[in-house]
Design a protein around this motif. Structure first.
Motif, PDB file in Angstrom:
ATOM      1  N   PHE A  86       1.089  -1.372  -0.220  1.00 54.91           N
ATOM      2  CA  PHE A  86       0.269   0.105  -0.334  1.00 54.91           C
ATOM      3  C   PHE A  86       0.756   1.647   0.420  1.00 54.91           C
ATOM      4  O   PHE A  86       0.405   2.085  -0.565  1.00 54.91           O
ATOM      5  CB  PHE A  86      -0.516  -0.083   1.107  1.00 54.91           C
ATOM      6  CG  PHE A  86      -1.661  -1.286   1.782  1.00 54.91           C
ATOM      7  CD1 PHE A  86      -2.553  -2.089  -0.434  1.00 54.91           C
ATOM      8  CD2 PHE A  86      -2.153  -0.972   2.685  1.00 54.91           C
ATOM      9  CE1 PHE A  86      -3.292  -3.663  -0.172  1.00 54.91           C
ATOM     10  CE2 PHE A  86      -2.837  -2.763   2.415  1.00 54.91           C
ATOM     11  CZ  PHE A  86      -2.868  -3.598   1.662  1.00 54.91           C
ATOM     12  N   ASP A  87       2.671   1.307   1.207  1.00 60.39           N
ATOM     13  CA  ASP A  87       2.696   2.347   0.040  1.00 60.39           C
ATOM     14  C   ASP A  87       3.443   2.686  -0.667  1.00 60.39           C
ATOM     15  O   ASP A  87       3.376   3.622  -1.603  1.00 60.39           O
ATOM     16  CB  ASP A  87       4.593   1.796   1.302  1.00 60.39           C
ATOM     17  CG  ASP A  87       4.156   2.192   2.616  1.00 60.39           C
ATOM     18  OD1 ASP A  87       3.279   2.770   3.676  1.00 60.39           O
ATOM     19  OD2 ASP A  87       4.753   1.343   3.522  1.00 60.39           O
ATOM     20  N   ALA A  88       3.866   1.192  -1.673  1.00 62.04           N
ATOM     21  CA  ALA A  88       4.057   1.913  -2.760  1.00 62.04           C
ATOM     22  C   ALA A  88       3.199   1.843  -3.389  1.00 62.04           C
ATOM     23  O   ALA A  88       3.183   2.748  -5.048  1.00 62.04           O
ATOM     24  CB  ALA A  88       4.381  -0.161  -3.540  1.00 62.04           C
ATOM     25  N   ALA A  89       1.959   1.523  -3.680  1.00 66.34           N
ATOM     26  CA  ALA A  89       0.338   2.149  -4.255  1.00 66.34           C
ATOM     27  C   ALA A  89       0.269   3.833  -3.900  1.00 66.34           C
ATOM     28  O   ALA A  89       0.309   4.313  -4.828  1.00 66.34           O
ATOM     29  CB  ALA A  89      -0.915   1.259  -3.675  1.00 66.34           C
ATOM     30  N   ALA A  90       0.736   4.112  -3.077  1.00 64.37           N
ATOM     31  CA  ALA A  90       0.709   5.245  -2.440  1.00 64.37           C
ATOM     32  C   ALA A  90       1.266   6.081  -3.527  1.00 64.37           C
ATOM     33  O   ALA A  90       1.309   7.581  -4.000  1.00 64.37           O
ATOM     34  CB  ALA A  90       0.411   5.778  -1.068  1.00 64.37           C
TER      35      ALA A  90
END
Length: 481
Positions: A86-90
């Motif tokens: 989710f960090d990568a998605a953000a």
């Protein structure tokens, strides 16, 4: 529209009971779907094979890397908000939502009216309340289903051929965290107690996610008058104009509440003159006839279900008939057998202290079987509230020491058998030890106050082991429930 997702590159985070239906549904809508999953075991490989046959790409053993070209991430409930994916998605500017959010967006996509949702959350009692609600709605002649966190995929409902008038929807805090667009017809938060804090990070964050269920509610926000935290969530919610706050209480209800008077469940919320009138809905004995128990938390669940049904316009007679017809799920205050005058009750579903406290409040005297994975919970409040009811305690599982220490502090007079075991066979030894402590008229109660995964696959397997051990005590003398 059904073509909203056609051609889009969507990553589904996780397999299992939520991820597989999500991937299947999105692929069916024409999306290019990739599923990522951290674990790579026999079950996951079988699920991957099923999805790959549909044209879904599955990556096992790598849940941290965002697939190239991802336009949307759809997460399943178990994935923490702090997951690297989710960090990568953000960082990439990619939206992350949950499977419930996608199901909500897909309502009405099959060319028929979208069925409204009557939504339920809370630390404990969700499944029972949703099943009670569905039974009431069915008694009113409505086409309905109990869906969501209860184990029935919302995708199967919103994309299936069956048409529904209204849905009874169980939602977990995990699911609500990732469902920003959800706007229920009416919603209920049954109770709030510390749980899943390792996922949410704090009690405040946990409560806030529970409170999301009220956002945009159209007709009623149902809260527990005995739990001020639930009413505070109603006050904080941004709801539709005219949406009402409806309380439920085990005592006599005030205006805009449902409650109990002389053994009768009554409604002072959905009547013409709630200042002066009350509508009889059912008797407590009706509930006992269906649920098999009229324990306080069972009555509270019934009142919450009745409030949601009444908000939808269900007549009083259907509340009574639905509660009479309701049958609880296994391992929820389930009477297993009576052996030598001692009742053996399985509440393996009591996986946290709040649930166990409600279970313990329903009986006395009790020989309590407890223990398992504490998930960061503490037990002082539970033991303090229940000490007077305890004949003895038998402890099993990885974190049993925490319960033993709480008993030593707050109930030193209670005999404790501490079984230093976490193997599945420990349940048989626990039942035998509990039977040795119990006297005729007592209840041996499995209410672990802990999760089961240190010893069992899930709470169902734990409950089955308890029942098997009880039936092995004295088969010829047991009166089975």
């Amino acid at each position: 529209m059904t073509d909203t997702y056609a051609g889009r590159h969507i990553t589904v985070a996780g397999l299992g009971v939520s991820g597989v239906p999500a991937a299947r549904a999105l692929r069916g809508l024409g999306a290019q779907v990739t599923v990522v999953n951290s674990s790579d075991g026999e079950r996951q490989r079988a699920e991957a094979t099923e999805l790959e046959a549909l044209g879904v790409t599955v990556r096992l053993g790598d849940g941290d890397t965002l697939p190239a070209g991802t336009e949307l991430v759809v997460t399943t409930p178990g994935w923490k908000p702090t997951s690297p994916l989710f960090d990568a998605a953000a960082t990439a500017g990619v939206e992350v939502v949950g499977d419930v959010e996608i199901a909500w967006r897909l309502r009405g996509s099959q060319g028929r009216p979208a069925a409204p949702w009557l939504a339920v959350t809370g630390t404990n009692g969700k499944t029972t309340t949703v099943r009670m609600l569905a039974a009431i709605l069915e008694a009113a002649g409505l086409r309905t289903a109990a869906v969501g966190n209860i184990g029935v995929s919302l995708f199967d409902v919103v994309l299936g051929e069956q048409e529904y008038d209204v849905l009874a929807v169980e939602l977990s805090s995990y699911q609500l965290h990732w469902a920003p667009s959800l706007r229920a017809h009416s919603a209920a938060v049954l109770n709030l107690a510390p749980d899943h804090l390792d996922w949410h990070g704090s009690m405040q964050a946990y409560a806030a996610d529970k409170g999301r269920i009220y956002e945009g509610s159209q007709i009623a926000c149902v809260y527990n008058a005995a739990d001020p935290g639930t009413e505070e969530l109603v006050r904080a919610a941004d709801v539709a104009e005219g949406c009402r706050a409806i309380g439920f209480t085990l005592g006599a209800p005030g205006p805009s509440q449902l409650g109990v008077v002389d053994g009768i469940l009554v409604d002072r919320a959905f009547v013409e003159n709630r200042q002066r009138q009350a509508q009889e809905l059912a008797e407590v004995v009706d509930l006992a006839a269906g649920a098999g128990t009229a324990a306080p938390h069972t009555i509270a669940n019934a009142l919450a279900a009745a409030a949601l049904a009444r908000a939808y316009g269900v007549p009083a007679a259907a509340v009574r008939d639905g509660l009479r017809a309701f049958r609880p799920e296994p391992h929820r205050i389930e009477h297993v057998a009576t052996v030598g005058g001692v009742d053996f009750v399985d509440d393996s579903k009591a996986t946290n202290p709040h649930a166990a406290q409600a279970s313990l409040a329903a009986y006395e005297p009790i020989v309590w079987i407890a223990g398992g994975l504490a998930k960061g919970a503490t037990f002082d409040e539970l033991v303090t509230a229940s000490a007077a009811r305890l004949r003895g305690a038998v402890l099993i599982g990885a974190d049993r020491t925490l319960i033993r220490e709480a008993l030593a502090r707050h109930a030193p007079q209670v005999p404790v058998v501490d079984l230093d075991r976490t193997d599945t066979g420990a349940m048989s030894a626990a039942v035998q030890a509990a039977a040795g402590l119990a006297e005729s008229g007592d209840t041996v109660l499995l209410a672990p106050a802990c999760a089961s995964m240190d010893m069992f696959t899930n709470y169902n397997k734990r409950g089955e082991a308890f029942a098997d051990a009880v039936r092995a005590l004295a088969p010829g003398r047991a009166e089975h429930g």
